[in-house]
Design a protein around this motif. Sequence first.
Motif, PDB file in Angstrom:
ATOM      1  N   TYR A  67       0.942  -1.195  -0.079  1.00 47.86           N
ATOM      2  CA  TYR A  67      -0.143   0.008  -0.025  1.00 47.86           C
ATOM      3  C   TYR A  67       0.875   1.169  -0.077  1.00 47.86           C
ATOM      4  CZ  TYR A  67       1.195  -1.105   4.883  1.00 47.86           C
ATOM      5  OH  TYR A  67       2.017  -1.664   5.870  1.00 47.86           O
ATOM      6  N   CYS A  68       2.055   1.028   0.335  1.00 49.98           N
ATOM      7  CA  CYS A  68       2.986   2.196   0.649  1.00 49.98           C
ATOM      8  C   CYS A  68       3.669   2.968  -0.715  1.00 49.98           C
ATOM      9  CB  CYS A  68       3.921   2.241   1.914  1.00 49.98           C
ATOM     10  SG  CYS A  68       5.020   3.758   2.279  1.00 49.98           S
ATOM     11  N   GLN A 105      10.518  10.000  12.243  1.00 51.41           N
ATOM     12  CA  GLN A 105       9.609   8.851  11.560  1.00 51.41           C
ATOM     13  C   GLN A 105      10.487   8.648  10.038  1.00 51.41           C
ATOM     14  OE1 GLN A 105       5.546   9.030   9.596  1.00 51.41           O
ATOM     15  NE2 GLN A 105       5.376   7.704  11.259  1.00 51.41           N
ATOM     16  N   GLY A 106      10.506   7.297   9.620  1.00 55.13           N
ATOM     17  CA  GLY A 106      11.081   7.207   8.168  1.00 55.13           C
ATOM     18  C   GLY A 106      10.848   5.789   7.938  1.00 55.13           C
ATOM     19  N   SER A 136       9.798   6.360  15.079  1.00 53.91           N
ATOM     20  CA  SER A 136       8.623   5.500  14.212  1.00 53.91           C
ATOM     21  C   SER A 136       9.618   5.134  12.977  1.00 53.91           C
ATOM     22  CB  SER A 136       7.580   6.259  13.680  1.00 53.91           C
ATOM     23  OG  SER A 136       6.702   5.672  13.152  1.00 53.91           O
ATOM     24  N   GLY A 138       9.886   1.699  12.347  1.00 51.21           N
ATOM     25  CA  GLY A 138       9.682   0.099  11.911  1.00 51.21           C
ATOM     26  C   GLY A 138      10.137  -1.060  12.744  1.00 51.21           C
ATOM     27  N   LEU A 158       4.479   2.415  16.260  1.00 53.08           N
ATOM     28  CA  LEU A 158       4.331   1.400  15.267  1.00 53.08           C
ATOM     29  C   LEU A 158       2.973   0.794  14.948  1.00 53.08           C
ATOM     30  CD1 LEU A 158       6.451  -0.686  13.658  1.00 53.08           C
ATOM     31  CD2 LEU A 158       6.006  -2.317  15.485  1.00 53.08           C
ATOM     32  N   ARG A 159       2.135   1.253  14.052  1.00 56.64           N
ATOM     33  CA  ARG A 159       0.945   0.498  13.885  1.00 56.64           C
ATOM     34  C   ARG A 159       1.136  -0.843  13.269  1.00 56.64           C
ATOM     35  NH1 ARG A 159      -2.058   4.785   9.423  1.00 56.64           N
ATOM     36  NH2 ARG A 159      -2.025   6.769  11.040  1.00 56.64           N
ATOM     37  N   GLU A 161      -1.293  -2.448  11.994  1.00 57.52           N
ATOM     38  CA  GLU A 161      -1.671  -2.329  10.338  1.00 57.52           C
ATOM     39  C   GLU A 161      -3.225  -2.912  10.208  1.00 57.52           C
ATOM     40  OE1 GLU A 161      -0.363   0.259   8.902  1.00 57.52           O
ATOM     41  OE2 GLU A 161       1.929   0.234   9.139  1.00 57.52           O
ATOM     42  N   ARG A 181       5.361  -8.218  13.937  1.00 51.92           N
ATOM     43  CA  ARG A 181       5.061  -6.815  14.139  1.00 51.92           C
ATOM     44  C   ARG A 181       4.480  -6.840  15.623  1.00 51.92           C
ATOM     45  NH1 ARG A 181       5.854  -2.746  10.578  1.00 51.92           N
ATOM     46  NH2 ARG A 181       4.545  -0.875  11.008  1.00 51.92           N
ATOM     47  N   MET A 200      -4.916   1.160   9.401  1.00 51.09           N
ATOM     48  CA  MET A 200      -5.706   1.932   8.439  1.00 51.09           C
ATOM     49  C   MET A 200      -7.027   1.491   8.275  1.00 51.09           C
ATOM     50  SD  MET A 200      -2.573   1.997   5.517  1.00 51.09           S
ATOM     51  CE  MET A 200      -2.277   0.133   5.637  1.00 51.09           C
ATOM     52  N   PRO A 230      -7.347   7.025   7.038  1.00 50.12           N
ATOM     53  CA  PRO A 230      -7.763   6.330   5.891  1.00 50.12           C
ATOM     54  C   PRO A 230      -6.715   5.782   5.007  1.00 50.12           C
ATOM     55  CG  PRO A 230      -8.401   8.637   5.714  1.00 50.12           C
ATOM     56  CD  PRO A 230      -7.940   8.331   7.127  1.00 50.12           C
ATOM     57  N   TYR A 231      -6.964   4.556   4.709  1.00 47.76           N
ATOM     58  CA  TYR A 231      -6.240   4.163   3.503  1.00 47.76           C
ATOM     59  C   TYR A 231      -6.240   5.135   2.277  1.00 47.76           C
ATOM     60  CZ  TYR A 231      -4.670   1.647  -0.801  1.00 47.76           C
ATOM     61  OH  TYR A 231      -4.062   1.489  -1.789  1.00 47.76           O
ATOM     62  N   ILE A 232      -5.011   5.466   1.905  1.00 49.84           N
ATOM     63  CA  ILE A 232      -5.159   6.360   0.408  1.00 49.84           C
ATOM     64  C   ILE A 232      -4.417   5.680  -0.560  1.00 49.84           C
ATOM     65  CG2 ILE A 232      -4.833   8.628  -0.272  1.00 49.84           C
ATOM     66  CD1 ILE A 232      -5.241   9.885   2.397  1.00 49.84           C
ATOM     67  N   ILE A 306       3.813   8.828   0.959  1.00 50.55           N
ATOM     68  CA  ILE A 306       3.192   7.422   1.593  1.00 50.55           C
ATOM     69  C   ILE A 306       1.975   6.872   0.600  1.00 50.55           C
ATOM     70  CG2 ILE A 306       4.689   7.000   3.587  1.00 50.55           C
ATOM     71  CD1 ILE A 306       2.286   7.783   5.011  1.00 50.55           C
ATOM     72  N   TYR A 307       1.393   8.243   0.149  1.00 48.56           N
ATOM     73  CA  TYR A 307       0.247   8.161  -0.576  1.00 48.56           C
ATOM     74  C   TYR A 307       0.020   9.283  -1.191  1.00 48.56           C
ATOM     75  CZ  TYR A 307      -1.397  10.623   3.726  1.00 48.56           C
ATOM     76  OH  TYR A 307      -1.334  11.466   4.711  1.00 48.56           O
TER      77      TYR A 307
END
Length: 351
Positions: A67-68, A105-106, A136, A138, A158-159, A161, A181, A200, A230-232, A306-307
């Motif tokens: 998705y990313c 974050q990265g 953040s 990973g 760390l989501r 997901e 995860r 997401m 939201p997922y985009i 990312i989106y």
Amino acid sequence: MTENLVEKLRNDRDLSDKELKELIESDAYDKELYKAADEVRRENYGDAVYLRGLIEFTSYCKNNCLYCGLRAGNNKAERYRLTKAEILDCCEEGYRLGYRTFVLQGGEDPYFTDDIICDTVSEIRKRYPDCAITLSIGEKPRESYERYFKAGADRYLLRHETADKEHYSKLHPDNMSADNRRRCLYDLKDIGYQVGSGFMVGSPYQTTENLIADLRFLQELGPDMIGIGPYITHKDTPFKDEEGGTLELSLRMLAILRLMFPYALLPSTTALGTIASNGRELGLQAGGNVVMPNLSPVRVRKKYAIYDNKICTGEESAQCRGCLERRIESAGYRAVTDRGDVKRMRNRDDK
Ligand code: SAH
């Protein structure tokens, strides 16, 4: 009866799977749900909205999440890394603006070895002893998380997901797993980090049952912060033809989270602001109490894609602080710049 379901969730901080399904799938409860979420948020946090200065320090990533836009397989992505000096400049600017939390974050970028991360974290810790440092970056071995913590990091985002293993495997390549995860999240918690997780909304193949599993997993983990958005779609990913998540469902999930986790820090995310011009304001009114203004140098902001159509990446974005503060006030809240630690930790078992 519509009234009872929202009241029950508010009082018990829980519902059966069947009741959650009804709440997630129907729009009949929304008004009442947002109202209850706002009341619970005010009971716990008043009108405070916490600001976290976000520094997106690398767009390189070794992972290939489907998705990313930063996935390793996207050879159209423009890659950049900030130097230690540039990261410290972002912190200096953030501190001047009043931010007392820095979020680094990265992508999962092998260039940033544990030594480099620790060196940067300890320098920030030395310069800003009164600030929270959030990482953040990973999935890492436990030893790495321990080293960052010793160097002065106190929070980690760390989501998870998606909590459903099968769904996870549809969103990620074979070399990534839902189990690892989770292992990371429990290690982080055990080490003593304040932990943020999340998911997401509307990611490809997601079902209501998946969302319920996400809520159950969060109840088990008991994170301090829960980030959802939201997922985009990103045009250069295998999911380029998939639909994005809706504003409606994102807000509904946010409000449900506020009622289930009254203590939690819930960001009103950039993704929410990307799918609707007043998305972040609506997110605050549905229970959100954190926003994360971008502190990255303006010249790299478009590259952390990312989106598609991510907001706050243009020339005007240096003014994030003023713009966000106005938005927060217009929504009926107040921007605060202290560290904004979580109020109290409450799991389902000790409510
Ligand atoms: N590499 C770090 C940071 C990832 S970016 C990590 O793995 O934690 C932060 C979050 O952005 C991700 O956890 C994911 O939930 C979200 N994200 C990634 N791609 C997205 C997309 N296309 N739409 C919406 N959110 C996305």
